[in-house]
Enzyme design. Structure first.
Site, PDB file in Angstrom:
ATOM      1  N   TYR A 241     -11.343 -28.406  48.629  1.00  0.00           N
ATOM      2  CA  TYR A 241     -11.868 -27.917  49.507  1.00  0.00           C
ATOM      3  C   TYR A 241     -13.236 -28.964  49.332  1.00  0.00           C
ATOM      4  O   TYR A 241     -13.909 -29.439  48.097  1.00  0.00           O
ATOM      5  CB  TYR A 241     -13.669 -26.906  49.043  1.00  0.00           C
ATOM      6  CG  TYR A 241     -12.329 -25.570  48.941  1.00  0.00           C
ATOM      7  CD1 TYR A 241     -11.237 -25.385  47.605  1.00  0.00           C
ATOM      8  CD2 TYR A 241     -12.175 -24.619  49.549  1.00  0.00           C
ATOM      9  CE1 TYR A 241     -11.028 -23.813  47.616  1.00  0.00           C
ATOM     10  CE2 TYR A 241     -12.234 -23.346  49.759  1.00  0.00           C
ATOM     11  CZ  TYR A 241     -11.292 -23.385  48.625  1.00  0.00           C
ATOM     12  OH  TYR A 241     -10.884 -21.959  48.513  1.00  0.00           O
TER      13      TYR A 241
ATOM     14  N   HIS B 241      -2.710 -20.748  40.022  1.00  0.00           N
ATOM     15  CA  HIS B 241      -3.227 -21.834  40.073  1.00  0.00           C
ATOM     16  C   HIS B 241      -4.934 -21.872  38.648  1.00  0.00           C
ATOM     17  O   HIS B 241      -5.417 -20.727  39.185  1.00  0.00           O
ATOM     18  CB  HIS B 241      -4.272 -22.272  41.492  1.00  0.00           C
ATOM     19  CG  HIS B 241      -3.345 -22.765  42.120  1.00  0.00           C
ATOM     20  ND1 HIS B 241      -3.615 -22.896  43.387  1.00  0.00           N
ATOM     21  CD2 HIS B 241      -2.003 -22.610  42.173  1.00  0.00           C
ATOM     22  CE1 HIS B 241      -2.612 -24.005  44.201  1.00  0.00           C
ATOM     23  NE2 HIS B 241      -1.694 -23.213  42.617  1.00  0.00           N
TER      24      HIS B 241
ATOM     25  N   TYR C 243     -15.452 -17.176  42.056  1.00  0.00           N
ATOM     26  CA  TYR C 243     -13.465 -18.052  42.802  1.00  0.00           C
ATOM     27  C   TYR C 243     -12.819 -17.067  41.917  1.00  0.00           C
ATOM     28  O   TYR C 243     -12.171 -16.207  43.146  1.00  0.00           O
ATOM     29  CB  TYR C 243     -13.732 -19.325  42.581  1.00  0.00           C
ATOM     30  CG  TYR C 243     -12.330 -20.630  43.593  1.00  0.00           C
ATOM     31  CD1 TYR C 243     -13.165 -20.174  44.903  1.00  0.00           C
ATOM     32  CD2 TYR C 243     -11.435 -19.487  43.175  1.00  0.00           C
ATOM     33  CE1 TYR C 243     -12.105 -20.809  45.708  1.00  0.00           C
ATOM     34  CE2 TYR C 243     -10.111 -20.674  44.385  1.00  0.00           C
ATOM     35  CZ  TYR C 243     -10.652 -20.211  45.651  1.00  0.00           C
ATOM     36  OH  TYR C 243      -9.505 -21.648  45.979  1.00  0.00           O
TER      37      TYR C 243
ATOM     38  N   PRO D  12     -13.897 -17.423  55.941  1.00  0.00           N
ATOM     39  CA  PRO D  12     -12.330 -17.243  54.741  1.00  0.00           C
ATOM     40  C   PRO D  12     -12.737 -18.400  53.421  1.00  0.00           C
ATOM     41  O   PRO D  12     -12.092 -18.888  52.756  1.00  0.00           O
ATOM     42  CB  PRO D  12     -11.418 -18.573  55.713  1.00  0.00           C
ATOM     43  CG  PRO D  12     -12.114 -19.171  56.758  1.00  0.00           C
ATOM     44  CD  PRO D  12     -13.405 -18.098  57.088  1.00  0.00           C
TER      45      PRO D  12
ATOM     46  N   LYS E  66     -12.318 -14.572  50.167  1.00  0.00           N
ATOM     47  CA  LYS E  66     -12.891 -13.015  49.323  1.00  0.00           C
ATOM     48  C   LYS E  66     -12.011 -11.967  50.727  1.00  0.00           C
ATOM     49  O   LYS E  66     -12.258 -11.167  49.820  1.00  0.00           O
ATOM     50  CB  LYS E  66     -14.669 -13.267  49.308  1.00  0.00           C
ATOM     51  CG  LYS E  66     -15.141 -14.296  48.336  1.00  0.00           C
ATOM     52  CD  LYS E  66     -14.326 -14.083  46.405  1.00  0.00           C
ATOM     53  CE  LYS E  66     -14.214 -14.809  45.966  1.00  0.00           C
ATOM     54  NZ  LYS E  66     -12.804 -14.234  44.772  1.00  0.00           N
TER      55      LYS E  66
END
Ligand code: APR
Ligand code: PHB
Length: 390
Positions: free
Chosen positions: A201, A72, A385, A293, A297
């Site tokens: 998200y 991704h 990220y 979560p 990570k």
């Protein structure tokens, strides 16, 4: 029995460490109190940083991940009825993440361990590390009612948050930092195509939601929920209705629903134990730290711990130098705290807290708006990220 390293725990940390050590010609025995099927039945997150992907390759266990994993190059932040794509590749000079379930990664590592014929003892009862402060550490356990004893040079405590390794350290030698969040995540797995080709998200007045996936035909969704809720109280229909409500309209309309085959609630916490080394005992992964979560990570931090410990042990056996193992705790913790900060920040920005008032909500909206308008702000998010350098 004698071996060089006893690894307590056959989760991703223990298995990855075992595989890397084996590649370097260092012998390790893995002990787990659970059985293989139980370990493979646990559903966990599924976003791998480049560093984790690289370690899977180095461990010789990356082949299926490269075929079935989904690379991704971005994800979406949804809020205020719209969504904004964080272009990871553009913001980080071509980096991204690999969506591949932790269960599959664990399965691949277990399979490779079988291929090389390395020893794993499942269903080991009463596993205990001993004398790690002295010169001759050893580990005891029971199997089918018989007591066993393994002498070793080092013990790697890869036995997760509830394991025995951290608990074996005297309380006065360890410092705990902890933050418990006043909500949980209700997760659902279903064999339906994901609502979007990338993760979403979502910040919504009704609570956080996350749209993730395991493959092009298997979706993983989460809803922020109260801590006193129970999975049984959430029918599939109730879950899907609430998820639709928390997504921007164009995603809600595109959502494909179907029967779930897993539904569970997980609490959220940040937890760090310092230091991560006690003589000849090293804590690795969830045994030393837990992150919420949000940002995925947990597994990636376990992998970076393994990287530092593996490098240190290789240096010890191949070059007779203790420098790497002496630096393990400080190196690992420096990266751990940055990921703890990042997961806490993402959690704070995206969830409703019980005491979220009008002011806090405005701050969240301003932060999200800033992220969508400032390349510098988006770059900070993207860099964290995809994973900070080891
Ligand atoms: N004796 C032996 N084995 C034990 C003991 C014990 N007393 N306690 C726990 N274990 C085993 C568990 O059965 C489990 O298989 O240790 C293993 C720990 O695995 P995980 O909990 O998966 O921890 P870790 O390998 O550090 O994985 C990192 O990343 O995303 C996160 O939480 C997620 O599991 C994930 C983690
Ligand atoms: C998941 O797919 O389970 C997942 C993905 C991203 C997260 C957390 C969990 O931040």
């Amino acid at each position: 029995m004698r071996t060089q390293v006893v690894i307590i725990g056959s989760g991703p940390s223990g298995l990855l460490l075992g595989q890397l050590l084996a590649k370097a010609g260092i012998e390790a025995v893995i002990l787990d109190r659970a059985g293989k099927d139980y370990i493979l039945g646990r559903v966990r997150a599924g976003v791998l940083e480049n560093g984790t992907v690289g370690l899977m390759d180095e461990a010789g266990a990356g082949a299926r991940m490269h075929v079935e994993g989904l690379p991704h190059g971005g994800f979406s932040l949804a809020f205020d009825g719209r969504d904004h794509r964080i272009d990871l590749a553009d913001l980080t000079g071509g980096k991204g993440v690999m969506v591949y379930g932790q269960t599959e990664l664990t399965r691949d590592l277990m399979q490779q361990r079988e291929v090389i014929g390395a020893k794993t003892i499942y269903d080991a009862a009463n596993v205990r590390p001993h004398d790690f402060d002295g010169r001759s550490p050893y580990v005891t356990y029971e199997a089918e009612g018989v007591s066993h004893h393994i002498d070793c040079d080092f013990i790697a405590g890869c036995d997760g948050f509830h394991g025995v390794s951290r608990k074996a350290v005297p309380e006065k030698s360890i410092t705990i930092f902890e933050k418990v969040y006043p909500f949980g995540w209700l997760g659902l797995l279903a064999d339906v195509p994901p609502v979007n080709h990338e993760l979403i998200y979502a910040n919504h007045p009704g609570g956080f939601a996350l749209c993730s996936m395991r493959s092009e035909s298997r979706s993983r969704y989460y809803l922020q929920c109260a801590l006193d809720e129970r999975g049984e109280d959430w029918s599939d229909d109730r879950f899907w209705d609430e998820l639709r409500r928390r997504l921007p309209a164009h995603h809600a309309e595109a959502l494909v629903t179907g029967p779930s085959f897993e539904k569970s609630i997980a609490p959220l916490r940040s937890f760090v134990a310092e230091p991560m080394r006690f003589g000849k005992l090293f804590l690795v992964g969830d045994a030393a730290h837990i992150v919420p979560p949000t940002g995925a990570k947990g597994l990636n931090l376990a992998a970076s711990d393994v990287h530092y410990l593996y490098a240190g042990l290789r240096e010890y056996y191949q070059e007779r130098s203790s420098a790497g193992i002496d630096a393990y705790s400080a190196r690992a913790l420096s990266r751990v705290w940055k990921a703890v900060r990042f997961s806490w920040w993402m959690t704070t920005m995206l969830h409703r807290f019980p005491d979220t008032g009008a002011f806090d909500q405005k701050i969240q909206e301003a932060e999200l708006d800033y992220l969508t308008h400032s390349r510098a702000a988006a770059t900070v998010l993207a860099e964290n990220y995809v994973g900070l350098a080891y």
